[in-house]
Design a protein around this motif. Structure first.
Motif, short mmCIF file in Angstrom:
data_model
loop_
_atom_site.label_atom_id
_atom_site.label_comp_id
_atom_site.label_asym_id
_atom_site.label_seq_id
_atom_site.Cartn_x
_atom_site.Cartn_y
_atom_site.Cartn_z
N GLY A 142 0.84 -1.07 -0.15
CA GLY A 142 -0.03 -0.03 -0.06
C GLY A 142 0.76 1.20 0.05
N LEU A 143 2.05 1.19 0.65
CA LEU A 143 2.81 2.32 0.47
C LEU A 143 3.31 2.89 -0.90
N THR A 144 3.69 1.74 -1.69
CA THR A 144 4.06 1.81 -3.11
C THR A 144 2.99 2.54 -3.72
N THR A 145 1.69 2.08 -3.39
CA THR A 145 0.44 2.62 -4.32
C THR A 145 0.49 4.28 -3.85
N SER A 146 0.63 4.66 -2.68
CA SER A 146 0.68 5.92 -2.41
C SER A 146 1.71 6.84 -2.89
N ILE A 147 3.02 5.92 -2.82
CA ILE A 147 4.15 6.69 -3.55
C ILE A 147 3.82 7.05 -4.93
N ASN A 148 3.38 5.99 -5.53
CA ASN A 148 2.90 6.32 -7.09
C ASN A 148 1.93 7.54 -7.42
N ALA A 149 0.92 7.53 -6.41
CA ALA A 149 0.10 8.65 -6.43
C ALA A 149 0.74 10.10 -6.31
N LEU A 150 1.55 9.79 -5.22
CA LEU A 150 2.42 11.20 -5.19
C LEU A 150 3.36 11.46 -6.10
N LYS A 151 3.84 10.44 -6.89
CA LYS A 151 4.74 10.83 -8.01
C LYS A 151 3.91 11.37 -9.30
N ALA A 152 2.59 10.93 -9.27
CA ALA A 152 1.77 11.45 -10.35
C ALA A 152 1.49 12.89 -9.93
N GLU A 153 1.10 13.17 -8.85
CA GLU A 153 0.92 14.63 -8.52
C GLU A 153 2.16 15.64 -8.83
N LEU A 154 3.31 14.95 -8.40
CA LEU A 154 4.50 15.85 -8.71
C LEU A 154 4.55 16.08 -10.23
N ALA A 155 4.50 14.99 -11.19
CA ALA A 155 4.36 15.09 -12.46
C ALA A 155 3.18 16.37 -12.86
N THR A 156 2.14 16.11 -12.37
CA THR A 156 1.16 17.10 -12.65
C THR A 156 1.63 18.49 -12.19
N ASP A 166 10.75 14.93 -10.79
CA ASP A 166 11.92 14.34 -10.30
C ASP A 166 12.31 14.80 -8.91
N THR A 167 11.37 15.42 -8.21
CA THR A 167 11.54 15.81 -6.69
C THR A 167 11.69 14.78 -6.05
N PRO A 168 12.65 14.61 -4.93
CA PRO A 168 13.02 13.41 -4.11
C PRO A 168 11.68 13.41 -3.19
N ILE A 169 11.52 12.35 -2.78
CA ILE A 169 10.39 11.74 -1.89
C ILE A 169 10.81 11.19 -0.31
N TYR A 170 10.93 11.89 0.54
CA TYR A 170 11.25 11.51 1.70
C TYR A 170 10.18 10.98 2.61
N GLY A 220 12.02 -2.79 1.50
CA GLY A 220 12.29 -3.48 0.03
C GLY A 220 11.10 -2.54 -0.93
N GLU A 221 9.76 -2.14 -0.59
CA GLU A 221 9.13 -1.35 -1.45
C GLU A 221 9.91 -0.06 -1.68
N MET A 222 10.41 0.62 -0.54
CA MET A 222 11.06 1.88 -0.89
C MET A 222 12.28 1.88 -1.59
N MET A 223 12.86 0.91 -1.58
CA MET A 223 14.28 0.57 -2.38
C MET A 223 13.66 0.78 -3.81
N ASN A 224 12.91 -0.22 -4.26
CA ASN A 224 12.12 -0.35 -5.61
C ASN A 224 11.53 1.11 -6.10
N GLY A 270 12.46 4.10 -5.22
CA GLY A 270 13.34 5.16 -5.40
C GLY A 270 13.28 6.18 -4.26
N VAL A 271 12.79 5.88 -3.27
CA VAL A 271 12.82 6.70 -1.77
C VAL A 271 14.14 6.61 -1.00
N SER A 272 14.89 7.60 -1.02
CA SER A 272 16.04 7.58 -0.41
C SER A 272 16.52 7.92 0.89
N ARG A 273 15.38 8.26 1.59
CA ARG A 273 15.25 8.54 3.05
C ARG A 273 14.03 7.95 3.82
N ALA A 274 14.14 7.41 4.79
CA ALA A 274 13.05 7.02 5.44
C ALA A 274 13.44 6.98 7.05
#
Length: 328
Positions: free
Chosen positions: A97-111, A116-120, A149-153, A155-159
């Protein structure tokens, strides 16, 4: 800037409280002076981030991401509410579910024109408040490992896990028999505070690692500077198997989770263009190891050096286990 300012539970001294437009204006934009510009004027090397909350407050993210200046975005993830904890959900679905949220956030950043903004991930846990016995169980450990593992895939660089020491919740949380575990107390912290912390004294001497801390310990062999995430594929009956992989000092490291509470899982591990290995080692933290805490024994992961092996390699994964497999 701020902490969860999208939420009414956070202090806000503005007339219009917890409002996205007000927050964006306070942070500052490319055409207005705000905290961002003031911080950069004091020290241009400081990175400034903004709060985000994808999918939970429809007005917040689009307004903040388009209307303010920032170097990164900061997201908090807690998949469960107190008293509604579920072991099956936490172990089998919550990390994905975290990856689902991260993908939603990536879509928001693209919009917003800032793809290319880092996500922490500034805070992460299993339940957002009032943790109970699940917080010290193997179940939260398996969730924590999969989250890494999900964050590694992703591209989340800090958690940052919330929190290391000092937040025992005692018996105030959910200690229901419907949740697996031997403790009748819980805590936000993942390291024991020691015998002077009476409500959680059964978590061991100060610094003792809970299953969640063990997940971070094992994953430290996987998320290594200079290495790269890989796609992981294992063969066999893998409905209960979650797999992650990365390069490792010229070899490969895999993290294999068995999310079944009762069944062992046999898997076949192969590497493209490789038929043999010079050395294989497997480090495991499992339900059986955690179960020793019933007698106040918080045991270390086990390590098996299998030596040189032919590939594909057949491995048997214990119930509810996290296994780090290094192949060289």
């Amino acid at each position: 800037m701020g902490n969860e300012e999208y939420g009414s539970w956070e202090d806000d001294d503005h007339t219009l409280k917890n409002d996205a437009t007000t927050y964006a204006a306070a942070v500052g934009s490319s055409s207005s002076n705000g905290y961002y510009q003031q911080i950069k004027a004091a020290d241009s090397s400081v990175l400034v981030g903004v709060d985000v909350n994808p999918g939970n407050n429809p007005a917040w993210d689009p307004t903040v991401l388009a209307g303010s200046k920032y170097d990164f975005v900061e997201y908090h993830y807690y998949p469960q509410a107190p008293s509604l904890e579920s072991d099956a959900y936490l172990v089998q679905q919550a990390a994905q579910g975290l990856t689902t949220s991260i993908n939603a956030l990536k879509a928001e950043l693209a919009t917003a024109g800032k793809p290319d903004t880092p996500i922490y991930v500034g805070e992460i846990g299993s339940v957002y408040t009032n943790p109970g016995k699940q917080s010290l169980s193997i179940t939260q450990g398996l969730y924590a490992g999969q989250v890494l593992g999900e964050m590694m895939n992703d591209g989340v660089s800090r958690a940052t896990w919330w929190i290391g020491f000092g937040n025992c919740n005692g018996t105030a949380g959910n200690d229901s028999s419907s949740l697996y575990g031997w403790q009748n107390f819980g805590g936000y912290n993942v390291f024991a505070d020691g015998p002077t912390d009476a409500p959680c004294a059964g978590s061991g001497p100060i610094g003792t690692m809970s299953p969640t801390a063990r997940a971070f310990q094992l994953f430290s062999k996987v998320a290594v500077n200079g290495e790269s995430a890989l796609s992981a594929t294992v063969n066999g009956d893998t409905a209960n198997v979650r797999a992650y992989a990365a390069t490792h000092s010229g070899g490969t490291v895999l993290v294999l989770f068995n999310v079944s509470q009762t069944a062992t899982e046999q898997v076949a591990v192969s590497l493209s263009a490789q038929n043999t290995s010079s050395d294989v080692s497997v480090e495991t933290y499992s339900k059986a190891i955690y179960d020793q805490s019933q007698n106040n024994v918080w045991a270390d992961p086990t390590t098996a050096d299998m030596g040189a092996q032919n590939l594909p390699l057949t491995l048997t994964l214990a119930p509810w286990s996290m296994n780090v497999v290094i192949i060289k």
